[in-house]
Design an enzyme around this catalytic site. Structure first.
Site, mmCIF file in Angstrom:
data_model
loop_
_atom_site.group_PDB
_atom_site.id
_atom_site.type_symbol
_atom_site.label_atom_id
_atom_site.label_comp_id
_atom_site.label_asym_id
_atom_site.label_seq_id
_atom_site.Cartn_x
_atom_site.Cartn_y
_atom_site.Cartn_z
ATOM 1 N N HIS A 123 0.855 -1.180 0.000
ATOM 2 C CA HIS A 123 0.000 0.000 0.000
ATOM 3 C C HIS A 123 0.893 1.232 0.000
ATOM 4 C CE1 HIS A 123 -2.837 2.967 1.702
ATOM 5 N NE2 HIS A 123 -3.823 2.157 1.352
ATOM 6 N N ASP A 200 2.948 -3.990 7.968
ATOM 7 C CA ASP A 200 1.661 -3.320 7.816
ATOM 8 C C ASP A 200 0.578 -4.371 8.045
ATOM 9 O OD1 ASP A 200 -0.741 -2.321 6.867
ATOM 10 O OD2 ASP A 200 0.030 -1.710 4.908
ATOM 11 N N GLN A 203 -4.563 -5.162 6.897
ATOM 12 C CA GLN A 203 -5.467 -6.105 6.244
ATOM 13 C C GLN A 203 -5.464 -7.493 6.871
ATOM 14 O OE1 GLN A 203 -7.652 -5.333 3.918
ATOM 15 N NE2 GLN A 203 -6.974 -3.216 3.705
ATOM 16 N N LYS A 226 -10.710 -0.663 10.362
ATOM 17 C CA LYS A 226 -10.836 -1.878 9.553
ATOM 18 C C LYS A 226 -11.233 -3.087 10.402
ATOM 19 C CE LYS A 226 -7.490 -0.201 6.140
ATOM 20 N NZ LYS A 226 -8.394 0.123 5.027
ATOM 21 N N CYS A 366 -4.752 2.525 -3.733
ATOM 22 C CA CYS A 366 -3.512 3.027 -3.101
ATOM 23 C C CYS A 366 -2.379 2.013 -3.260
ATOM 24 C CB CYS A 366 -3.739 3.357 -1.635
ATOM 25 S SG CYS A 366 -4.850 4.748 -1.368
#
Length: 412
Positions: A123, A200, A203, A226, A366
């Site tokens: 991302h 990261d 997700q 999220k 993104c």
């Protein structure tokens, strides 16, 4: 894994509405998730009963607010299995956390000639801060290649991660390809070469159990919105020894120990990094979201989503002219499915689906370097969460078939 999806869905008031005269099917969960009434109630409770600034007051409201806010930090610690609450920093979201690392830690750790290793599936939040750092200090960015089905090429990773590497920064799960990366193996590679690994987790954290100690990550960032919490609240985990070395990048009240006329000293962890009045309501609501997810069980959520993807993926693969990005095997994917119709722009696909009450996302997500790597300017993306059902999946498939018919023959 079978969850009581009908009961769970009743916890999300927003899902019970019509969009364009059709029942809403919300499949944009990779962008943000909906909020259960338990989280909404926690926000209301704070602002109607306990609203006060934290850490500073001795009156009853301030003490209640502080206790709730710090309980939320403890819930996060347990949720990701951090060793201590000192390793749990509240941020505005994943982007803020990654920028803090690039500025506060890496600016001292990375020098001219050093290398930073990313992957093509990152991302922008996990690319741009490292680009800026590389420009400031004269470092080099290297990118791990992908296999033909969109997984991380670990053979290439072993070539790219060398003694020159100081930072390995990768997504735990891709927001386009739906793949889950082998973080433990990458962490071992990084550490063997004297580098640290930054992950990261935006997700992955909402969809599967996360244990930062088992993964052996040095830093791990994720966003509350999220995983059923509000926007504007996130978490940065860091190993305590690294956080002690790391410099704050925002300065002001709350994060100081003593302020003198010419210099200041910083507070202890985690407050050293949390300047100013925090997002108190957001932090408390994040704690409520974690309570909600824990009650269902992250392992149950992960298993249910795997079952849902295994159900819908073959149906999508059977649609002629529909190209799906990422692994062909459902077992290798999260609930993220990016796709394109041959000859139809993804924005047109998303608009057509919206007319059927189905919310998906279209664009570059993104992740422009990834889409360039995939040789496409944009995709449509459906992303599932545990409150989605097989009926939602069937609605998506039917709407895609109707969309194809309309653009090919002009009729729905």
């Amino acid at each position: 894994m079978t969850l009581d999806s009908e009961r769970i869905k009743k916890d999300f008031p927003i899902l019970f509405q019509e969009v364009n005269d059709e029942k809403l099917v919300y499949l944009d969960n990779a962008a943000t998730t909906q909020k259960p009434k338990q989280v909404l109630q926690a926000i209301k409770q704070y602002y109607t009963q306990d609203n006060a600034n934290v850490h500073r007051g001795v009156h009853t409201l301030a003490e209640r607010a502080t206790a709730s806010y710090e309980r939320a930090r403890q819930k996060v610690r347990q949720f990701i299995h951090a060793d201590s609450v000192q390793e749990v920093l509240f941020t505005r979201g994943t982007t803020t956390g990654l920028n803090w690392i690039a500025r506060g830690y890496a600016e001292k750790a990375v020098q001219a000639g050093d290398e930073i290793v990313l992957s093509y599936m990152e991302h922008h939040s996990n690319i741009v801060p490292w680009q800026q750092l590389a420009k400031r200090v004269g470092a080099t960015l290297k990118y791990i290649e992908l296999t033909s089905d969109g997984e991380l090429d670990m053979a290439d990773a072993k070539q790219k991660i060398t003694a020159k590497t100081k930072i390995v920064a990768v997504a735990h799960a891709s927001n386009v390809l739906g793949v889950v990366n082998p973080i433990q193996e990458l962490a071992q590679l990084a550490h063997e070469n004297g580098a640290i690994i930054v992950v990261d987790g935006a997700q992955s954290t909402p969809h599967m159990p996360v244990d930062v100690q088992v993964l052996d990550v040095d830093f791990f960032a994720f966003s509350g919105h999220k995983l059923c919490a509000p926007t504007g609240i996130g978490v940065l985990y860091g190993k305590q020894a690294l956080l002690e070395q790391m410099e704050p990048v925002e300065f002001g009240g709350e994060m100081i120990d003593f302020v003198y006329l010419q210099e200041s000293t910083w507070s202890e962890l985690p407050y050293k990094f949390e300047a100013g009045t925090p997002n108190i309501g957001g932090g408390i609501a994040l704690g409520a979201a974690i309570d909600y997810l824990d009650e269902i069980g992250m392992a149950n959520i992960h298993a249910y989503e795997a079952e849902l993807v295994a159900y819908v993926l073959p149906k999508l693969q059977a649609i002629e002219g529909l190209k799906i990005y990422g692994p062909n095997e459902a077992s290798k994917r999260t609930g993220v499915i990016a796709f394109n119709f041959e000859g139809i722009h993804p924005h047109d696909v998303a608009t057509a689906l919206d007319m059927e009450g189905i919310a998906v996302r279209a664009g570059h997500h993104c992740a422009q370097p990834l889409l360039k790597y995939l040789d496409t300017p944009a995709t449509a993306r459906a992303s599932f969460y545990f409150y989605n059902t097989k009926e939602d999946a069937d609605r998506l498939v039917a709407a895609l078939l109707a969309t194809k018919e309309f653009f090919n023959h002009g009729t729905f």
